[in-house]
Design a protein around this motif. Structure first.
Motif, PDB file in Angstrom:
ATOM      1  N   ILE A   1       0.842  -1.195   0.000  1.00  0.00           N
ATOM      2  CA  ILE A   1       0.000   0.000   0.000  1.00  0.00           C
ATOM      3  C   ILE A   1       0.880   1.249   0.000  1.00  0.00           C
ATOM      4  O   ILE A   1       2.072   1.187   0.308  1.00  0.00           O
ATOM      5  CB  ILE A   1      -0.944   0.042   1.218  1.00  0.00           C
ATOM      6  CG1 ILE A   1      -0.135   0.099   2.520  1.00  0.00           C
ATOM      7  CG2 ILE A   1      -1.895  -1.135   1.214  1.00  0.00           C
ATOM      8  CD1 ILE A   1      -0.995   0.268   3.774  1.00  0.00           C
ATOM      9  N   THR A   2       0.287   2.363  -0.361  1.00  0.00           N
ATOM     10  CA  THR A   2       0.963   3.663  -0.313  1.00  0.00           C
ATOM     11  C   THR A   2       0.344   4.494   0.797  1.00  0.00           C
ATOM     12  O   THR A   2      -0.890   4.627   0.867  1.00  0.00           O
ATOM     13  CB  THR A   2       0.822   4.406  -1.656  1.00  0.00           C
ATOM     14  OG1 THR A   2       1.419   3.615  -2.689  1.00  0.00           O
ATOM     15  CG2 THR A   2       1.525   5.756  -1.599  1.00  0.00           C
ATOM     16  N   VAL A   3       1.183   5.038   1.668  1.00  0.00           N
ATOM     17  CA  VAL A   3       0.683   5.863   2.774  1.00  0.00           C
ATOM     18  C   VAL A   3       1.361   7.229   2.708  1.00  0.00           C
ATOM     19  O   VAL A   3       2.496   7.360   2.254  1.00  0.00           O
ATOM     20  CB  VAL A   3       0.952   5.201   4.140  1.00  0.00           C
ATOM     21  CG1 VAL A   3       0.228   3.874   4.244  1.00  0.00           C
ATOM     22  CG2 VAL A   3       2.443   5.006   4.386  1.00  0.00           C
ATOM     23  N   ARG A   4       0.633   8.234   3.146  1.00  0.00           N
ATOM     24  CA  ARG A   4       1.205   9.583   3.180  1.00  0.00           C
ATOM     25  C   ARG A   4       0.675  10.301   4.413  1.00  0.00           C
ATOM     26  O   ARG A   4      -0.540  10.393   4.607  1.00  0.00           O
ATOM     27  CB  ARG A   4       0.840  10.365   1.934  1.00  0.00           C
ATOM     28  CG  ARG A   4       1.505  11.771   1.875  1.00  0.00           C
ATOM     29  CD  ARG A   4       1.262  12.436   0.545  1.00  0.00           C
ATOM     30  NE  ARG A   4      -0.143  12.750   0.332  1.00  0.00           N
ATOM     31  CZ  ARG A   4      -0.714  12.870  -0.866  1.00  0.00           C
ATOM     32  NH1 ARG A   4      -0.016  12.658  -1.960  1.00  0.00           N
ATOM     33  NH2 ARG A   4      -1.991  13.174  -0.975  1.00  0.00           N
TER      34      ARG A   4
ATOM     35  N   ALA B   1       7.426  33.587  10.830  1.00  0.00           N
ATOM     36  CA  ALA B   1       6.936  32.366  11.498  1.00  0.00           C
ATOM     37  C   ALA B   1       7.484  31.165  10.744  1.00  0.00           C
ATOM     38  O   ALA B   1       8.018  31.303   9.632  1.00  0.00           O
ATOM     39  CB  ALA B   1       5.412  32.337  11.522  1.00  0.00           C
ATOM     40  N   GLN B   2       7.367  29.993  11.340  1.00  0.00           N
ATOM     41  CA  GLN B   2       7.872  28.775  10.705  1.00  0.00           C
ATOM     42  C   GLN B   2       6.823  28.163   9.777  1.00  0.00           C
ATOM     43  O   GLN B   2       5.625  28.168  10.103  1.00  0.00           O
ATOM     44  CB  GLN B   2       8.235  27.727  11.764  1.00  0.00           C
ATOM     45  CG  GLN B   2       9.493  27.995  12.534  1.00  0.00           C
ATOM     46  CD  GLN B   2       9.748  26.887  13.550  1.00  0.00           C
ATOM     47  OE1 GLN B   2       8.813  26.268  14.047  1.00  0.00           O
ATOM     48  NE2 GLN B   2      11.005  26.656  13.854  1.00  0.00           N
ATOM     49  N   PRO B   3       7.262  27.632   8.662  1.00  0.00           N
ATOM     50  CA  PRO B   3       6.335  26.817   7.859  1.00  0.00           C
ATOM     51  C   PRO B   3       6.166  25.456   8.543  1.00  0.00           C
ATOM     52  O   PRO B   3       6.995  25.055   9.371  1.00  0.00           O
ATOM     53  CB  PRO B   3       7.064  26.677   6.516  1.00  0.00           C
ATOM     54  CG  PRO B   3       8.518  26.770   6.883  1.00  0.00           C
ATOM     55  CD  PRO B   3       8.601  27.730   8.055  1.00  0.00           C
ATOM     56  N   GLY B   4       5.123  24.753   8.231  1.00  0.00           N
ATOM     57  CA  GLY B   4       4.956  23.411   8.782  1.00  0.00           C
ATOM     58  C   GLY B   4       5.893  22.419   8.122  1.00  0.00           C
ATOM     59  O   GLY B   4       6.331  22.617   6.979  1.00  0.00           O
ATOM     60  N   GLU B   5       6.251  21.359   8.846  1.00  0.00           N
ATOM     61  CA  GLU B   5       7.092  20.316   8.263  1.00  0.00           C
ATOM     62  C   GLU B   5       6.290  19.527   7.232  1.00  0.00           C
ATOM     63  O   GLU B   5       5.077  19.332   7.394  1.00  0.00           O
ATOM     64  CB  GLU B   5       7.594  19.366   9.352  1.00  0.00           C
ATOM     65  CG  GLU B   5       8.585  19.991  10.310  1.00  0.00           C
ATOM     66  CD  GLU B   5       9.090  18.984  11.334  1.00  0.00           C
ATOM     67  OE1 GLU B   5       8.494  17.882  11.413  1.00  0.00           O
ATOM     68  OE2 GLU B   5      10.063  19.293  12.036  1.00  0.00           O
ATOM     69  N   PRO B   6       6.934  19.057   6.193  1.00  0.00           N
ATOM     70  CA  PRO B   6       6.206  18.254   5.187  1.00  0.00           C
ATOM     71  C   PRO B   6       5.833  16.885   5.746  1.00  0.00           C
ATOM     72  O   PRO B   6       6.464  16.384   6.692  1.00  0.00           O
ATOM     73  CB  PRO B   6       7.219  18.128   4.044  1.00  0.00           C
ATOM     74  CG  PRO B   6       8.554  18.274   4.714  1.00  0.00           C
ATOM     75  CD  PRO B   6       8.353  19.232   5.849  1.00  0.00           C
ATOM     76  N   GLY B   7       4.817  16.284   5.164  1.00  0.00           N
ATOM     77  CA  GLY B   7       4.477  14.912   5.515  1.00  0.00           C
ATOM     78  C   GLY B   7       5.419  13.943   4.808  1.00  0.00           C
ATOM     79  O   GLY B   7       6.331  14.354   4.078  1.00  0.00           O
ATOM     80  N   ARG B   8       5.192  12.664   5.023  1.00  0.00           N
ATOM     81  CA  ARG B   8       6.053  11.652   4.405  1.00  0.00           C
ATOM     82  C   ARG B   8       5.192  10.679   3.614  1.00  0.00           C
ATOM     83  O   ARG B   8       4.167  10.192   4.105  1.00  0.00           O
ATOM     84  CB  ARG B   8       6.831  10.885   5.472  1.00  0.00           C
ATOM     85  CG  ARG B   8       7.742   9.816   4.875  1.00  0.00           C
ATOM     86  CD  ARG B   8       8.536   9.086   5.920  1.00  0.00           C
ATOM     87  NE  ARG B   8       9.504   8.189   5.315  1.00  0.00           N
ATOM     88  CZ  ARG B   8      10.299   7.367   5.991  1.00  0.00           C
ATOM     89  NH1 ARG B   8      10.240   7.339   7.314  1.00  0.00           N
ATOM     90  NH2 ARG B   8      11.156   6.582   5.359  1.00  0.00           N
ATOM     91  N   GLU B   9       5.616  10.421   2.399  1.00  0.00           N
ATOM     92  CA  GLU B   9       4.928   9.424   1.577  1.00  0.00           C
ATOM     93  C   GLU B   9       5.861   8.252   1.345  1.00  0.00           C
ATOM     94  O   GLU B   9       7.044   8.429   1.041  1.00  0.00           O
ATOM     95  CB  GLU B   9       4.495  10.021   0.239  1.00  0.00           C
ATOM     96  CG  GLU B   9       3.723   9.045  -0.630  1.00  0.00           C
ATOM     97  CD  GLU B   9       3.096   9.682  -1.858  1.00  0.00           C
ATOM     98  OE1 GLU B   9       2.892   8.986  -2.869  1.00  0.00           O
ATOM     99  OE2 GLU B   9       2.798  10.907  -1.798  1.00  0.00           O
TER     100      GLU B   9
END
Length: 339
Positions: free
Chosen positions: A9-12, A141-149
């Motif tokens: 499966i692919t998760v993000r 301000a800080q940007p949010g951290e990216p998610g991981r796929e």
């Protein structure tokens, strides 16, 4: 229900929300200072062991799972909403690896146990966080951290107390159906068992153990012949191995050695598991020959193992076998050894 024990499966995970740049503006506070709130954390993707599931079938038809992003912060020190997690329910005994690298991510071996497949990104800090005595009006301000796929492979290895090991048509399915309420496919031709089946075997009022009927081995299974590795991987999680040798075999002891050789070639650690031998289909022999045949097999085996002559169809010798298996299972449980 179709038994599915392997799926990719692919998760993000969700990305974190951005922190806000904001300054308080009130009627009597035209320069009230920074009040930008933090962004929310992105949602994560996890698996959780569900004792009521026995297959990965649901994930075969739903292979993409994307968690929610975190929301950005806002003025008045308001934090953004966290993204919702996605929790995928899987059977107990599921192992997860990264499909591309083969990295072991984790496994769930107890009901309710969880493993994170993709951690959500952290939300960014708002400008209120960066205010200090030397920096009164931070305008950033800080940007949010990216998610991981990532692509992950889930593999189910059955957790059972006793695993039935034998060549096709040895009588394993009939034995499981007789000792438990399970109803595996039974017929008089090889390879009737193409998918594992589980049954609960009761011993006494409050004692029982789980028995797994696994697809029959053939020589060369460790090289992928027949059902090959799909069968052998399930044996890794069985605490006790019950070798089923039909009395109709020309040489049951040679059959046992061949089975043992396949297990050793796949994973030598399997030879460290407790073993019991059942000499099946003894109803096909005259009563006077049954014990004599069992004694001959005992003497020919390379290990000093208990051999129980049985007939699942006629109900012969089943109670001593049930008790012997229970003693082995109980000893493994008391020793705290897992499959």
């Amino acid at each position: 229900m179709k038994f599915v024990d392997y799926v990719t499966i692919t998760v993000r995970s969700g990305k974190g929300g951005a922190g806000a740049v904001s300054f308080r503006r009130a009627r009597f506070q035209p320069k009230g200072g920074p009040d930008g709130g933090d962004g929310g954390d992105g949602g994560s993707v996890l698996i959780e062991a569900d004792p009521h599931l026995y297959t990965l079938l649901d994930l075969r038809y739903n292979r993409h799972h994307f968690a929610e992003n975190g929301q950005p912060g806002s003025g008045a020190n308001r934090k953004g909403r966290d993204g919702k997690d996605i929790v995928l329910r899987v059977p107990v005994g599921t192992v997860v690896r990264d499909t591309n690298t083969g990295e072991f991510i984790g496994e769930v071996v107890a009901p309710g146990e969880r493993v994170v497949l993709a951690q959500g990104g952290r939300g960014g800090r708002g400008n209120a966080f960066f205010k200090s005595s030397t920096r009164q009006t931070p305008r950033f301000a800080q940007p949010g951290e990216p998610g991981r796929e990532r692509e992950v492979t889930l593999e189910l290895k059955l957790l059972a107390d006793v695993g039935l090991v034998g060549f096709p048509n040895a009588g394993k399915s009939t034995l499981l159906a007789t000792l438990s309420a399970a109803r595996p496919k039974v017929a008089d031709y090889p390879f009737t068992t193409l998918e594992p089946a589980l049954g609960v075997v009761s011993v006494e009022a409050y004692a029982s153990f789980v028995m797994a009927d696994l697809p029959g081995l053939i020589e060369g299974a460790h090289e992928g012949k027949g059902l090959g590795v799909r069968f052998l991987k399930h044996i890794e999680r069985n605490a006790v191995l019950l070798f089923v040798l039909p009395v109709t075999s020309e040489d049951p002891a040679a059959e046992y050695r061949a089975l043992l050789g396949e297990l050793e070639a796949f994973n030598p650690a399997l030879l460290g598991k407790p073993r019991v031998v059942a000499l099946s289909k003894i109803d096909l022999l005259p009563p006077g020959e049954r014990e004599h045949r069992a004694a001959g097999v005992r003497a020919a085996l390379p290990d000093a193992l208990p051999v129980f002559p049985i007939s699942a169809v006629a109900g012969l010798g089943l109670e001593p076998l049930r008790r012997a298996l229970w003693e082995q299972v109980r000893a493994v449980r008391e020793a705290g050894v897992t499959g």
